[in-house]
Design a protein around this motif. Sequence first.
Motif, PDB file in Angstrom:
ATOM      1  N   GLY A 166      89.398  71.983  66.998  1.00 53.00           N
ATOM      2  CA  GLY A 166      89.535  70.537  67.030  1.00 53.00           C
ATOM      3  C   GLY A 166      90.514  70.069  68.081  1.00 53.00           C
ATOM      4  O   GLY A 166      91.444  70.784  68.457  1.00 53.00           O
ATOM      5  N   ASP A 167      90.292  68.843  68.552  1.00 51.72           N
ATOM      6  CA  ASP A 167      91.170  68.255  69.566  1.00 51.72           C
ATOM      7  C   ASP A 167      92.196  67.334  68.911  1.00 51.72           C
ATOM      8  O   ASP A 167      92.325  67.288  67.679  1.00 51.72           O
ATOM      9  CB  ASP A 167      90.337  67.508  70.616  1.00 51.72           C
ATOM     10  CG  ASP A 167      89.407  66.461  69.995  1.00 51.72           C
ATOM     11  OD1 ASP A 167      89.641  66.046  68.851  1.00 51.72           O
ATOM     12  OD2 ASP A 167      88.440  66.061  70.681  1.00 51.72           O
ATOM     13  N   GLY A 168      92.929  66.596  69.734  1.00 51.34           N
ATOM     14  CA  GLY A 168      93.966  65.720  69.210  1.00 51.34           C
ATOM     15  C   GLY A 168      93.430  64.635  68.301  1.00 51.34           C
ATOM     16  O   GLY A 168      94.089  64.238  67.335  1.00 51.34           O
ATOM     17  N   ALA A 169      92.232  64.136  68.585  1.00 54.41           N
ATOM     18  CA  ALA A 169      91.643  63.097  67.741  1.00 54.41           C
ATOM     19  C   ALA A 169      91.339  63.644  66.349  1.00 54.41           C
ATOM     20  O   ALA A 169      91.584  62.978  65.335  1.00 54.41           O
ATOM     21  CB  ALA A 169      90.373  62.552  68.388  1.00 54.41           C
ATOM     22  N   THR A 170      90.808  64.867  66.280  1.00 49.28           N
ATOM     23  CA  THR A 170      90.541  65.495  64.985  1.00 49.28           C
ATOM     24  C   THR A 170      91.841  65.758  64.234  1.00 49.28           C
ATOM     25  O   THR A 170      91.958  65.509  63.028  1.00 49.28           O
ATOM     26  CB  THR A 170      89.763  66.808  65.191  1.00 49.28           C
ATOM     27  OG1 THR A 170      88.440  66.499  65.643  1.00 49.28           O
ATOM     28  CG2 THR A 170      89.679  67.620  63.911  1.00 49.28           C
ATOM     29  N   GLY A 289      96.100  68.524  85.973  1.00 44.91           N
ATOM     30  CA  GLY A 289      94.921  68.529  85.108  1.00 44.91           C
ATOM     31  C   GLY A 289      95.149  67.724  83.848  1.00 44.91           C
ATOM     32  O   GLY A 289      96.253  67.704  83.295  1.00 44.91           O
ATOM     33  N   PHE A 290      94.109  67.040  83.406  1.00 40.16           N
ATOM     34  CA  PHE A 290      94.192  66.308  82.143  1.00 40.16           C
ATOM     35  C   PHE A 290      92.816  66.324  81.481  1.00 40.16           C
ATOM     36  O   PHE A 290      91.827  66.754  82.082  1.00 40.16           O
ATOM     37  CB  PHE A 290      94.693  64.873  82.346  1.00 40.16           C
ATOM     38  CG  PHE A 290      93.799  63.989  83.182  1.00 40.16           C
ATOM     39  CD1 PHE A 290      92.946  63.062  82.594  1.00 40.16           C
ATOM     40  CD2 PHE A 290      93.839  64.055  84.579  1.00 40.16           C
ATOM     41  CE1 PHE A 290      92.131  62.237  83.360  1.00 40.16           C
ATOM     42  CE2 PHE A 290      93.032  63.231  85.352  1.00 40.16           C
ATOM     43  CZ  PHE A 290      92.172  62.324  84.742  1.00 40.16           C
ATOM     44  N   VAL A 291      92.769  65.896  80.245  1.00 39.24           N
ATOM     45  CA  VAL A 291      91.496  65.839  79.524  1.00 39.24           C
ATOM     46  C   VAL A 291      91.153  64.387  79.239  1.00 39.24           C
ATOM     47  O   VAL A 291      92.033  63.521  79.200  1.00 39.24           O
ATOM     48  CB  VAL A 291      91.542  66.639  78.200  1.00 39.24           C
ATOM     49  CG1 VAL A 291      91.730  68.116  78.472  1.00 39.24           C
ATOM     50  CG2 VAL A 291      92.632  66.108  77.273  1.00 39.24           C
ATOM     51  N   THR A 292      89.873  64.145  79.033  1.00 34.07           N
ATOM     52  CA  THR A 292      89.430  62.801  78.685  1.00 34.07           C
ATOM     53  C   THR A 292      88.513  62.865  77.478  1.00 34.07           C
ATOM     54  O   THR A 292      87.729  63.817  77.326  1.00 34.07           O
ATOM     55  CB  THR A 292      88.693  62.142  79.872  1.00 34.07           C
ATOM     56  OG1 THR A 292      88.396  60.778  79.549  1.00 34.07           O
ATOM     57  CG2 THR A 292      87.402  62.869  80.213  1.00 34.07           C
ATOM     58  N   GLY A 312      86.581  66.353  77.995  1.00 36.35           N
ATOM     59  CA  GLY A 312      86.204  66.813  79.315  1.00 36.35           C
ATOM     60  C   GLY A 312      87.434  67.182  80.124  1.00 36.35           C
ATOM     61  O   GLY A 312      88.518  66.648  79.903  1.00 36.35           O
ATOM     62  N   ILE A 313      87.275  68.109  81.051  1.00 37.94           N
ATOM     63  CA  ILE A 313      88.377  68.579  81.900  1.00 37.94           C
ATOM     64  C   ILE A 313      88.381  67.789  83.204  1.00 37.94           C
ATOM     65  O   ILE A 313      87.362  67.718  83.903  1.00 37.94           O
ATOM     66  CB  ILE A 313      88.237  70.080  82.197  1.00 37.94           C
ATOM     67  CG1 ILE A 313      88.119  70.881  80.893  1.00 37.94           C
ATOM     68  CG2 ILE A 313      89.396  70.576  83.043  1.00 37.94           C
ATOM     69  CD1 ILE A 313      89.323  70.787  79.998  1.00 37.94           C
ATOM     70  N   CYS A 314      89.517  67.210  83.530  1.00 39.02           N
ATOM     71  CA  CYS A 314      89.654  66.410  84.752  1.00 39.02           C
ATOM     72  C   CYS A 314      90.675  67.057  85.678  1.00 39.02           C
ATOM     73  O   CYS A 314      91.762  67.444  85.238  1.00 39.02           O
ATOM     74  CB  CYS A 314      90.087  64.988  84.420  1.00 39.02           C
ATOM     75  SG  CYS A 314      88.947  64.119  83.330  1.00 39.02           S
ATOM     76  N   GLU A 337      92.262  57.480  90.616  1.00 38.52           N
ATOM     77  CA  GLU A 337      90.953  57.588  91.258  1.00 38.52           C
ATOM     78  C   GLU A 337      90.017  58.481  90.447  1.00 38.52           C
ATOM     79  O   GLU A 337      88.824  58.204  90.316  1.00 38.52           O
ATOM     80  CB  GLU A 337      91.108  58.138  92.679  1.00 38.52           C
ATOM     81  CG  GLU A 337      91.660  57.129  93.680  1.00 38.52           C
ATOM     82  CD  GLU A 337      90.790  55.879  93.781  1.00 38.52           C
ATOM     83  OE1 GLU A 337      89.558  56.021  93.961  1.00 38.52           O
ATOM     84  OE2 GLU A 337      91.343  54.770  93.647  1.00 38.52           O
ATOM     85  N   VAL A 338      90.558  59.564  89.899  1.00 36.28           N
ATOM     86  CA  VAL A 338      89.740  60.451  89.066  1.00 36.28           C
ATOM     87  C   VAL A 338      89.348  59.741  87.773  1.00 36.28           C
ATOM     88  O   VAL A 338      88.203  59.840  87.311  1.00 36.28           O
ATOM     89  CB  VAL A 338      90.497  61.761  88.764  1.00 36.28           C
ATOM     90  CG1 VAL A 338      89.727  62.609  87.760  1.00 36.28           C
ATOM     91  CG2 VAL A 338      90.720  62.548  90.057  1.00 36.28           C
ATOM     92  N   ILE A 339      90.272  59.017  87.167  1.00 38.37           N
ATOM     93  CA  ILE A 339      89.976  58.289  85.933  1.00 38.37           C
ATOM     94  C   ILE A 339      88.863  57.266  86.163  1.00 38.37           C
ATOM     95  O   ILE A 339      87.927  57.147  85.354  1.00 38.37           O
ATOM     96  CB  ILE A 339      91.244  57.602  85.385  1.00 38.37           C
ATOM     97  CG1 ILE A 339      92.250  58.653  84.911  1.00 38.37           C
ATOM     98  CG2 ILE A 339      90.895  56.631  84.257  1.00 38.37           C
ATOM     99  CD1 ILE A 339      93.593  58.089  84.485  1.00 38.37           C
TER     100      ILE A 339
END
Length: 441
Positions: A166-170, A289-292, A312-314, A337-339
């Motif tokens: 699970g991720d942070g939302a879970t 790197g960050f996640v979305t 997703g991996i950004c 710009e990536v966002i």
Amino acid sequence: MAPLYSPAAQLLQTWNVSPPPFAGGDTTTVLPSTFFDLIFMHFHPVQRVFFYDFPHSSHHFISSELPSLKHSLSLTLSRFYPLAGRLLMRAGGKPELVFSAGDSVTVTIAVSSDDFHELSSDHAREMSRFHPLLPKLIEKEVLAIQVTIFPNSGICIGTTMHHGVGDGATYSHFMKTWSAVHRFGELAGFSMVLPPFFDRSEVKDDRGLERLFMDELEEFKGGDGLDKWDLHGCNDVVLVTFVFGRERMEKMKKKTLSNCSVYALACGYMWSCLVKARRETSKKTVYFGFVTGCRARIEPALPTNYFGNCLGICCVEAKRTEVVKEKRLAAAEAIWEVIKGLEEGVMDGADKWVRNVYKYASERAMTVAGSPKLGVYDVEFGWGKPKKVEIVSIERTGAVSLTESRDGEGGIEAGLALPRHEMEEFVTCFFNGFMEEIGGI
């Protein structure tokens, strides 16, 4: 179980907390991993600590709060029962989260002699002081909990959760449910939050990512992997919290060229300071790197209460000389710009996600853990809002942790773990050098 001792904590007792028996009797439930889960299967577990003011004795907490805390956890697990299960790695197959009747979550209770108020502050604290507040996962567990009492000062709830389930939302969904049930009772607590959504068939894999990611995880197994991020066991690693108030963020925003989001501003500022602090002038390119969140961005969309990973991996790459410039927030603009590009297709380039994770680990890129959108300061058990929330596992993942501001005024808190000598350089960049160049904020 015999008590264990450390310089800062005494472990008193351990329980196995199970959900109440299901009406249908003995059951086994299997949740197969999706390609979103596979991305994080080899990550270190996510470890958080919640500090709460509780100016009462250990006896008072154990007699008045602990029985209800265990009972409310059991009730919460009736909805989040996979968290009491086990993650099984099938030979030749993908991992499965399996819950059988009688499975449980390990809960420990401890008493600490450390300084509660100092540990829950913002200034530099040795990472080793947080380790006694966190449980370890054993025997394929996916969640473990420790409650540590600081007599006449406070309570710390420490959690360790396998990122592959699970991720942070879970995670925040689970914690908010547990705290609501403890605070308001079963009926009222459950009425305040949605039940988790478990249907993995709703995650479509039209690109064949599951097979690709499984092959790549097997390929990377046994190498350096993610270890170049790992500072655990290194001497003199400290944790510091940096606060971006709303006023500060507004001043920073006016200095950018593209009206960046506050998320991009905070991330870019931290990234720039880290690159400057490391003084690796031979590097031509630096990485962030960050996640979305993908729940609302994929087709078909998943509900907000979906249980599992859906990130997703950004990846952001920039010239080092641009990132350390002192008269422009170039790092924030590169992230922004990536966002902005995510709106055109969050799954674009998804086939490179696992490889990019390992590439960025090899480069010791700064990454992000947590999110201001998770609302972790809303996890209230009835003792008031948390005094402080920390993601301790950033010590092992090269990440800056982000949460919403405690004061609820729209700011962001950023936690960072570095060796002390590197942290001293970072703090100088953060408070003195770069700050002055953008208007003395």
